[in-house]
Write an enzyme that holds these catalytic residues in place. Structure first.
Site, PDB file in Angstrom:
ATOM      1  N   ASP A  51       2.101  -7.214   2.420  1.00  0.00           N
ATOM      2  CA  ASP A  51       0.943  -6.298   2.825  1.00  0.00           C
ATOM      3  C   ASP A  51       1.331  -5.266   3.598  1.00  0.00           C
ATOM      4  O   ASP A  51       0.673  -4.679   4.459  1.00  0.00           O
ATOM      5  CB  ASP A  51      -0.267  -7.341   3.589  1.00  0.00           C
ATOM      6  CG  ASP A  51      -1.368  -6.335   3.673  1.00  0.00           C
ATOM      7  OD1 ASP A  51      -1.654  -5.161   2.916  1.00  0.00           O
ATOM      8  OD2 ASP A  51      -2.331  -6.845   4.513  1.00  0.00           O
ATOM      9  N   HIS A  97      -2.659 -12.300   1.156  1.00  0.00           N
ATOM     10  CA  HIS A  97      -2.309 -12.423   2.544  1.00  0.00           C
ATOM     11  C   HIS A  97      -3.027 -13.485   3.165  1.00  0.00           C
ATOM     12  O   HIS A  97      -3.990 -13.346   4.114  1.00  0.00           O
ATOM     13  CB  HIS A  97      -2.411 -11.103   3.418  1.00  0.00           C
ATOM     14  CG  HIS A  97      -3.796 -10.213   2.977  1.00  0.00           C
ATOM     15  ND1 HIS A  97      -5.019 -10.816   2.969  1.00  0.00           N
ATOM     16  CD2 HIS A  97      -4.076  -8.912   2.692  1.00  0.00           C
ATOM     17  CE1 HIS A  97      -5.984  -9.707   2.804  1.00  0.00           C
ATOM     18  NE2 HIS A  97      -5.367  -8.550   2.604  1.00  0.00           N
ATOM     19  N   HIS A 149       1.006  -1.204   0.079  1.00  0.00           N
ATOM     20  CA  HIS A 149       0.060  -0.101   0.193  1.00  0.00           C
ATOM     21  C   HIS A 149       0.762   1.294  -0.129  1.00  0.00           C
ATOM     22  O   HIS A 149       1.804   1.396   0.856  1.00  0.00           O
ATOM     23  CB  HIS A 149      -0.848  -0.013   1.140  1.00  0.00           C
ATOM     24  CG  HIS A 149      -1.853  -1.306   1.219  1.00  0.00           C
ATOM     25  ND1 HIS A 149      -3.063  -1.143   0.765  1.00  0.00           N
ATOM     26  CD2 HIS A 149      -1.693  -2.481   1.691  1.00  0.00           C
ATOM     27  CE1 HIS A 149      -3.588  -2.183   0.883  1.00  0.00           C
ATOM     28  NE2 HIS A 149      -2.914  -3.112   1.375  1.00  0.00           N
ATOM     29  N   HIS A 152       0.521   3.354   8.303  1.00  0.00           N
ATOM     30  CA  HIS A 152      -0.590   4.255   9.083  1.00  0.00           C
ATOM     31  C   HIS A 152       0.405   5.078   9.870  1.00  0.00           C
ATOM     32  O   HIS A 152       1.383   4.671  10.565  1.00  0.00           O
ATOM     33  CB  HIS A 152      -1.355   3.333   9.932  1.00  0.00           C
ATOM     34  CG  HIS A 152      -2.458   2.649   9.163  1.00  0.00           C
ATOM     35  ND1 HIS A 152      -3.430   3.286   8.232  1.00  0.00           N
ATOM     36  CD2 HIS A 152      -2.482   1.291   8.906  1.00  0.00           C
ATOM     37  CE1 HIS A 152      -3.795   2.208   7.737  1.00  0.00           C
ATOM     38  NE2 HIS A 152      -3.301   1.029   8.162  1.00  0.00           N
ATOM     39  N   ARG A 170      -0.282   4.245  -0.616  1.00  0.00           N
ATOM     40  CA  ARG A 170      -1.172   5.441  -0.161  1.00  0.00           C
ATOM     41  C   ARG A 170      -1.162   6.682  -1.025  1.00  0.00           C
ATOM     42  O   ARG A 170      -1.993   7.605  -0.606  1.00  0.00           O
ATOM     43  CB  ARG A 170      -0.510   5.802   1.192  1.00  0.00           C
ATOM     44  CG  ARG A 170      -0.525   4.688   2.250  1.00  0.00           C
ATOM     45  CD  ARG A 170      -1.680   4.022   2.514  1.00  0.00           C
ATOM     46  NE  ARG A 170      -1.826   3.239   3.622  1.00  0.00           N
ATOM     47  CZ  ARG A 170      -2.590   2.044   4.035  1.00  0.00           C
ATOM     48  NH1 ARG A 170      -3.361   1.880   3.142  1.00  0.00           N
ATOM     49  NH2 ARG A 170      -2.486   1.477   4.864  1.00  0.00           N
TER      50      ARG A 170
HETATM   51  O1  DOR Z   1      -4.099  -4.815   7.524  1.00  0.00           O
HETATM   52  C1  DOR Z   1      -4.464  -4.294   6.469  1.00  0.00           C
HETATM   53  N1  DOR Z   1      -4.302  -3.195   5.973  1.00  0.00           N
HETATM   54  N2  DOR Z   1      -5.387  -5.058   5.595  1.00  0.00           N
HETATM   55  C2  DOR Z   1      -5.911  -4.741   4.710  1.00  0.00           C
HETATM   56  O2  DOR Z   1      -6.788  -5.582   3.977  1.00  0.00           O
HETATM   57  C3  DOR Z   1      -5.926  -3.556   4.261  1.00  0.00           C
HETATM   58  C4  DOR Z   1      -4.464  -2.739   4.506  1.00  0.00           C
HETATM   59  C5  DOR Z   1      -4.687  -1.131   4.603  1.00  0.00           C
HETATM   60  O3  DOR Z   1      -4.929  -0.773   3.514  1.00  0.00           O
HETATM   61  O4  DOR Z   1      -4.273  -0.457   5.826  1.00  0.00           O
HETATM   62 ZN    ZN Z   2      -6.086  -6.899   2.384  1.00  0.00          ZN
END
Ligand code: DOR
Ligand code: ZN
Length: 437
Positions: free
Chosen positions: A309, A233, A63, A313, A65
């Site tokens: 994955d 995942h 991700h 954040h 972002r």
């Molecule tokens: O833990 C996760 N974070 N699982 C997901 O499916 C999405 C991801 C996120 O975008 O933060």
């Molecule tokens: Zn996911």
């Protein structure tokens, strides 16, 4: 410009190579791999004893972002983390803001990637418009724009009919459909794995069956459509059972597992730091039998890929009550040390299998270049220092976010250097002898 990487242990399962070889890089391509290659004016880089030269690692679940959540990560910071973690390429998930469900967003991501000019970036498009689970996205448009797969990751594809149509369309364009497998009715408002730990901590839990139902649905629809279904995942032992059965039956189903799911169990929710939101991800950390099943699937070949994955954040978003925190942890800079320590040094697999999981198979699943050091291939190379002691330091991560449960961990094995298209983009400051690289 030619460079000759001399005397490393080359592990390239795509060519059946595991032994001391020289690798000649000419510009952005691999020119030759062999014993005692002539120097012919190339710059010689002596690879230190014990180091391993592999085709570049590809993380197929990241991700980044951007656009929209640049306070968590950008394409530039995420690809800097990727090369520091040994990844020469990443595939990025469409749950950005706006969602990557059209050519403009895909073009924007690719423009940011070209500007950063670090790891290669392969965008993954959305299955449905806005990933809302209603209307199919324009899959031909996404393919034309450069997407390599489709998914509504973060959420499962909303209905079996939508997934069927996605498989039919994506199949026409030779793309896999990647699903975040989860039955929403069984998930409810769960934030952890259903079991002893969730009960003891007073957290609502989801069982492994929640994921396995999605895996079963996708496998059945892959069989129905003849298209390629990929499980994101994977974490539950029942899911692995379904994947194994599907493969035995000749269904085009593949799967990935994340380092946290082969390393940790739900005991990490209670200790060392109770309710540590850096142990909260979706799918959740599960019980030991599930973790052990992931290890067995890695060992016996039924799991195809390791993918992180990587879900950055911001500290302020994670620094809240466990049930209110967002799901996800960063993974790009800890994946290779965890895999070397927990899989290779633990005696579960040997290096060629690791390279299959991190390079050959992700390239094959996404049908992207790489996964090989065959002459003519892009000079994407990961060099490992398998016996290096690595101490994970969250604050020192290149990623813009630091949300990792592995802070302070000491692991055996690390990345020595990362080369993308012939350019050395990362050399580990603590290793000696790669100054010429
Ligand atoms: O833990 C996760 N974070 N699982 C997901 O499916 C999405 C991801 C996120 O975008 O933060
Ligand atoms: Zn996911």
């Amino acid at each position: 410009m030619k460079r000759l990487l001399k005397g490393g242990r080359v592990v390239d399962p795509s060519n059946g190579i595991d032994g001391v070889r020289d690798v000649l890089i000419d510009g952005d391509r691999i020119a030759a791999v062999g014993r005692d290659l002539p120097v012919n004016g190339a710059t010689v880089v002596e690879i230190p004893a014990g180091f391993v030269v592999c085709p570049g690692f590809i993380d197929m679940h990241v991700h980044l972002r951007e656009p929209g959540q640049e306070h968590k990560e950008t394409v530039a910071t995420g690809t800097a983390a990727a090369v520091a973690g040994g990844f020469t390429a990443v595939a990025c998930m469409p749950n950005t803001s706006p969602v990557n469900d059209n050519a403009n967003v895909t073009a924007y991501i690719l423009a940011r990637a070209a500007e950063a000019n670090l790891a290669r970036v392969y965008p993954i498009g959305a299955v449905s418009r806005g990933s809302k689970g209603e209307l199919l996205a324009d899959i031909a448009e996404l393919k034309d724009a450069g997407c390599v797969a489709i998914t509504d990751d973060g959420h499962p594809v909303a209905t079996a009919l939508l997934l069927r149509r996605a498989l039919e369309y994506a199949g026409m364009f030779g793309m896999p459909v990647i699903d975040h497998c989860e039955d929403p009715s069984l998930k409810g408002d769960a934030v952890a794995h259903e079991g002893y730990q969730a009960a003891a901590l007073g957290l609502p839990g989801m069982p492994g069956a929640c994921e396995a139902l999605g895996v079963e649905r996708g496998t059945l629809l892959a069989e129905l459509t003849g298209s390629h279904f990929h499980v994101a995942h994977m974490s539950a032992r029942a899911s692995l059972r379904t994947v194994r059965k599907g493969k035995e039956a000749g269904v085009r189903v593949t799967c990935e597992v994340a380092p946290h799911h082969f390393t940790l169990t739900d005991e990490a929710l209670a200790s060392p730091i109770p309710y540590d939101t850096n142990t909260k991800m979706n799918p959740p950390l599960r019980e030991a039998a599930d973790r052990d099943a992931m290890l067995s699937g890695i060992a016996d070949g039924s799991i195809d890929a390791i993918a992180t994955d990587h879900a950055p954040h911001h500290y302020d978003e994670k620094n809240v009550e466990f049930d209110r925190a967002p799901f996800g942890i960063v993974g790009l800079e800890t994946a290779v040390p965890l895999a070397l320590d927990r899989l290779v040094h633990a005696g579960l697999i040997r290096l060629p299998r690791l390279v299959e999981l991190l390079s050959v198979n992700p390239a094959r699943i996404l049908r992207v270049p790489g996964g090989t050091l065959v002459p003519g291939a892009p000079a994407d190379v990961t060099i490992l220092a398998p016996d290096l002691t690595v101490r994970v330091e969250a604050a020192a991560l290149r990623s813009r976010s630091k949300n990792t449960p592995f802070d302070g961990w000491e692991l055996r094995g690390g990345v020595a250097a990362t080369i993308v298209g012939g350019r050395t983009l990362f050399v580990n400051a603590v290793v000696e002898g790669l100054k010429e690289l």
